[in-house]
Design a protein around this motif. Structure first.
Motif, PDB file in Angstrom:
ATOM      1  N   VAL A 296       0.818  -1.215   0.000  1.00 15.44           N
ATOM      2  CA  VAL A 296       0.000   0.000   0.000  1.00 15.44           C
ATOM      3  C   VAL A 296       0.849   1.261   0.000  1.00 15.44           C
ATOM      4  O   VAL A 296       0.322   2.360  -0.174  1.00 15.44           O
ATOM      5  CB  VAL A 296      -0.941   0.030   1.225  1.00 15.44           C
ATOM      6  N   LEU A 297       2.140   1.127   0.203  1.00 16.35           N
ATOM      7  CA  LEU A 297       3.025   2.277   0.313  1.00 16.35           C
ATOM      8  C   LEU A 297       3.786   2.459  -0.998  1.00 16.35           C
ATOM      9  O   LEU A 297       4.451   1.541  -1.473  1.00 16.35           O
ATOM     10  CB  LEU A 297       4.006   2.088   1.478  1.00 16.35           C
ATOM     11  N   PHE A 298       3.680   3.659  -1.548  1.00 19.11           N
ATOM     12  CA  PHE A 298       4.338   3.967  -2.818  1.00 19.11           C
ATOM     13  C   PHE A 298       5.078   5.307  -2.697  1.00 19.11           C
ATOM     14  O   PHE A 298       4.815   6.098  -1.781  1.00 19.11           O
ATOM     15  CB  PHE A 298       3.315   4.042  -3.956  1.00 19.11           C
ATOM     16  N   SER A 299       5.977   5.536  -3.628  1.00 17.76           N
ATOM     17  CA  SER A 299       6.715   6.804  -3.694  1.00 17.76           C
ATOM     18  C   SER A 299       6.113   7.674  -4.786  1.00 17.76           C
ATOM     19  O   SER A 299       5.825   7.185  -5.888  1.00 17.76           O
ATOM     20  CB  SER A 299       8.197   6.550  -3.979  1.00 17.76           C
ATOM     21  N   SER A 300       5.928   8.950  -4.468  1.00 18.74           N
ATOM     22  CA  SER A 300       5.372   9.884  -5.443  1.00 18.74           C
ATOM     23  C   SER A 300       6.498  10.623  -6.155  1.00 18.74           C
ATOM     24  O   SER A 300       7.667  10.546  -5.782  1.00 18.74           O
ATOM     25  CB  SER A 300       4.439  10.883  -4.751  1.00 18.74           C
ATOM     26  N   SER A 301       6.125  11.375  -7.193  1.00 23.85           N
ATOM     27  CA  SER A 301       7.108  12.107  -7.986  1.00 23.85           C
ATOM     28  C   SER A 301       7.728  13.275  -7.236  1.00 23.85           C
ATOM     29  O   SER A 301       8.800  13.748  -7.606  1.00 23.85           O
ATOM     30  CB  SER A 301       6.453  12.606  -9.282  1.00 23.85           C
ATOM     31  N   ASN A 302       7.046  13.746  -6.185  1.00 27.59           N
ATOM     32  CA  ASN A 302       7.580  14.862  -5.403  1.00 27.59           C
ATOM     33  C   ASN A 302       8.319  14.391  -4.158  1.00 27.59           C
ATOM     34  O   ASN A 302       8.399  15.103  -3.158  1.00 27.59           O
ATOM     35  CB  ASN A 302       6.460  15.824  -5.010  1.00 27.59           C
ATOM     36  N   CYS A 303       8.849  13.164  -4.228  1.00 24.18           N
ATOM     37  CA  CYS A 303       9.689  12.606  -3.162  1.00 24.18           C
ATOM     38  C   CYS A 303       8.940  12.466  -1.838  1.00 24.18           C
ATOM     39  O   CYS A 303       9.495  12.752  -0.755  1.00 24.18           O
ATOM     40  CB  CYS A 303      10.953  13.453  -2.966  1.00 24.18           C
ATOM     41  N   ARG A 304       7.709  12.068  -1.899  1.00 27.17           N
ATOM     42  CA  ARG A 304       6.927  11.814  -0.694  1.00 27.17           C
ATOM     43  C   ARG A 304       6.367  10.405  -0.755  1.00 27.17           C
ATOM     44  O   ARG A 304       6.187   9.823  -1.837  1.00 27.17           O
ATOM     45  CB  ARG A 304       5.784  12.823  -0.553  1.00 27.17           C
ATOM     46  N   TYR A 305       6.104   9.850   0.418  1.00 28.34           N
ATOM     47  CA  TYR A 305       5.464   8.544   0.492  1.00 28.34           C
ATOM     48  C   TYR A 305       3.954   8.723   0.406  1.00 28.34           C
ATOM     49  O   TYR A 305       3.384   9.636   1.016  1.00 28.34           O
ATOM     50  CB  TYR A 305       5.827   7.822   1.787  1.00 28.34           C
ATOM     51  N   VAL A 306       3.316   7.837  -0.314  1.00 31.50           N
ATOM     52  CA  VAL A 306       1.862   7.879  -0.501  1.00 31.50           C
ATOM     53  C   VAL A 306       1.291   6.529  -0.093  1.00 31.50           C
ATOM     54  O   VAL A 306       1.772   5.478  -0.532  1.00 31.50           O
ATOM     55  CB  VAL A 306       1.496   8.183  -1.970  1.00 31.50           C
ATOM     56  N   VAL A 307       0.267   6.563   0.762  1.00 30.68           N
ATOM     57  CA  VAL A 307      -0.440   5.348   1.176  1.00 30.68           C
ATOM     58  C   VAL A 307      -1.747   5.278   0.408  1.00 30.68           C
ATOM     59  O   VAL A 307      -2.618   6.138   0.558  1.00 30.68           O
ATOM     60  CB  VAL A 307      -0.701   5.347   2.696  1.00 30.68           C
ATOM     61  N   ASP A 308      -1.878   4.286  -0.436  1.00 27.14           N
ATOM     62  CA  ASP A 308      -3.068   4.102  -1.265  1.00 27.14           C
ATOM     63  C   ASP A 308      -3.974   3.070  -0.594  1.00 27.14           C
ATOM     64  O   ASP A 308      -3.707   1.860  -0.626  1.00 27.14           O
ATOM     65  CB  ASP A 308      -2.668   3.635  -2.661  1.00 27.14           C
ATOM     66  N   PHE A 309      -5.062   3.541   0.003  1.00 28.16           N
ATOM     67  CA  PHE A 309      -5.952   2.648   0.733  1.00 28.16           C
ATOM     68  C   PHE A 309      -6.853   1.835  -0.197  1.00 28.16           C
ATOM     69  O   PHE A 309      -7.644   1.021   0.289  1.00 28.16           O
ATOM     70  CB  PHE A 309      -6.786   3.437   1.739  1.00 28.16           C
ATOM     71  N   ASN A 310      -6.754   2.047  -1.496  1.00 25.58           N
ATOM     72  CA  ASN A 310      -7.460   1.157  -2.419  1.00 25.58           C
ATOM     73  C   ASN A 310      -6.901  -0.258  -2.345  1.00 25.58           C
ATOM     74  O   ASN A 310      -7.575  -1.220  -2.694  1.00 25.58           O
ATOM     75  CB  ASN A 310      -7.352   1.688  -3.847  1.00 25.58           C
ATOM     76  N   PHE A 311      -5.643  -0.375  -1.895  1.00 25.43           N
ATOM     77  CA  PHE A 311      -4.991  -1.679  -1.808  1.00 25.43           C
ATOM     78  C   PHE A 311      -4.935  -2.209  -0.372  1.00 25.43           C
ATOM     79  O   PHE A 311      -4.320  -3.246  -0.142  1.00 25.43           O
ATOM     80  CB  PHE A 311      -3.560  -1.589  -2.353  1.00 25.43           C
ATOM     81  N   PHE A 312      -5.565  -1.498   0.561  1.00 26.30           N
ATOM     82  CA  PHE A 312      -5.418  -1.878   1.966  1.00 26.30           C
ATOM     83  C   PHE A 312      -5.972  -3.271   2.241  1.00 26.30           C
ATOM     84  O   PHE A 312      -5.362  -4.059   2.968  1.00 26.30           O
ATOM     85  CB  PHE A 312      -6.124  -0.844   2.855  1.00 26.30           C
ATOM     86  N   ASP A 313      -7.112  -3.596   1.670  1.00 26.09           N
ATOM     87  CA  ASP A 313      -7.743  -4.901   1.898  1.00 26.09           C
ATOM     88  C   ASP A 313      -7.476  -5.888   0.770  1.00 26.09           C
ATOM     89  O   ASP A 313      -8.018  -7.001   0.783  1.00 26.09           O
ATOM     90  CB  ASP A 313      -9.256  -4.733   2.077  1.00 26.09           C
TER      91      ASP A 313
END
Length: 331
Positions: A296-313
């Protein structure tokens, strides 16, 4: 993959953490609740609490208004033939409505103007003092219970999210049961601790059958007992070994089991230092053998971590050779 047939199973705790146990046939239940009146009032639903809050004020205004009315009646304040030198107990009060308004103005400290108490009636003075003391204590109690319910961390617990399913696969070479937990707010929870209880029937050595037997299920984060830093979604592991209450569990026997796994997360809110607890439970139909959680944890283009809860379950089949071709299941 083989679809597992969903079966109806009793739950002690619902998926959203509420207690499903009904308490019935308790002698003196009302008396027990009245002995612990503070907890009873705090646990009231909001519609009953707001009704209690409003009725406390209205009823005390009316009751003491009736007292002042009877005091004036006993003093002859409402007699048509009273002489001009007669001093009423409460000036400018001639009806029950006027007594109610005097009681309201006294209790809310918005008097005295048109209506006021005289010095010639000690009983009225004593009643006024008693009203201010009694209603002051009642207002403190009701207002305190009102604020205590507002300050309860119950709503904070609703922002803690558990995965809808648990999975069983290999982790660091060990067979583990895994659950995923996430904090939905930016404010941190400190001193977090996740524990588990396994509810299932049990037969003792003496042959006594226990319908609900509780066994402790220990969960770890990266094989460590330290408090996790719950700023990102985390996966907690329970090692299924010979010491585990789930020892001997196989893909074939999982679907035939009748147990409930209660998961409890305790933490302290950083902002208020109040203790927060969130719960959920899993039954065998909600435990998937041979699966693992998707990232669920990905890296964005602006050097930040992004948690995508679409993949949480979301889950995926494990790539471990031990699970390939095994009898896996899904909801």
């Amino acid at each position: 993959m083989v679809n597992r047939k969903a079966e109806v199973q009793r739950r002690i705790v619902s998926k959203d953490g509420h207690n499903n146990v009904q308490i019935d046939n308790v002698e003196g239940m009302v008396k027990l609740y009245l002995h612990d009146i503070w907890t009873t009032v705090v646990d009231m639903k909001w519609r009953y609490k707001l009704t209690l809050f409003a009725s406390t004020f209205v009823m005390t205004w009316f009751i003491f208004g009736v007292f002042f009315y009877f005091i004036g009646m006993g003093n002859g304040d409402f007699d048509a033939g009273r002489n001009s030198t007669h001093t009423p107990c409460v000036m400018n009060v001639e009806t029950l409505t006027g007594a109610f308004l005097f009681s309201l103005e006294s209790q809310t400290t918005i008097g005295y103007g048109f209506r006021y108490i005289s010095e010639e009636c000690p009983l009225a003075i004593f009643t006024l003092v008693a009203q201010l003391v009694i209603t002051g204590l009642a207002e403190i109690f009701v207002t305190g219970a009102f604020l205590a319910k507002l300050a309860r961390p119950k709503k904070r617990a609703e922002t803690l999210k558990f995965s809808q399913v648990a999975v069983i696969c290999k982790h660091q070479g060990k067979l583990c049961l895994m659950v995923r937990v996430a904090n939905m707010r930016k404010s941190l929870l400190i001193q977090c601790q996740l524990t588990g209880k396994l509810f299932q029937s049990n037969v003792t050595e003496e042959g006594e059958k226990t319908q609900i037997h509780q066994s402790s299920v220990d969960f770890y984060m990266d094989s460590s007992g330290d408090c996790p830093f719950l700023i990102l979604p985390l996966t907690f592991y329970h090692v299924i070994d010979e010491k585990s209450p789930l020892a001997g569990l196989t893909p074939e026997t999982l679907s035939n089991q009748n147990f409930e796994l209660l998961i409890t997360l305790n933490g302290t809110m950083e902002s208020t230092a109040a203790t927060c607890q969130s719960r959920t439970s899993y039954i065998p139909q909600e435990i998937l053998w041979g699966y693992e959680f998707k990232p669920v944890l990905f890296s964005s283009s602006n050097c930040r971590y992004v948690v995508d809860f679409n993949f949480f379950d979301k889950v995926q089949e494990s790539n471990d050779p031990a699970f390939l071709g095994s009898d896996t299941g899904k909801l």
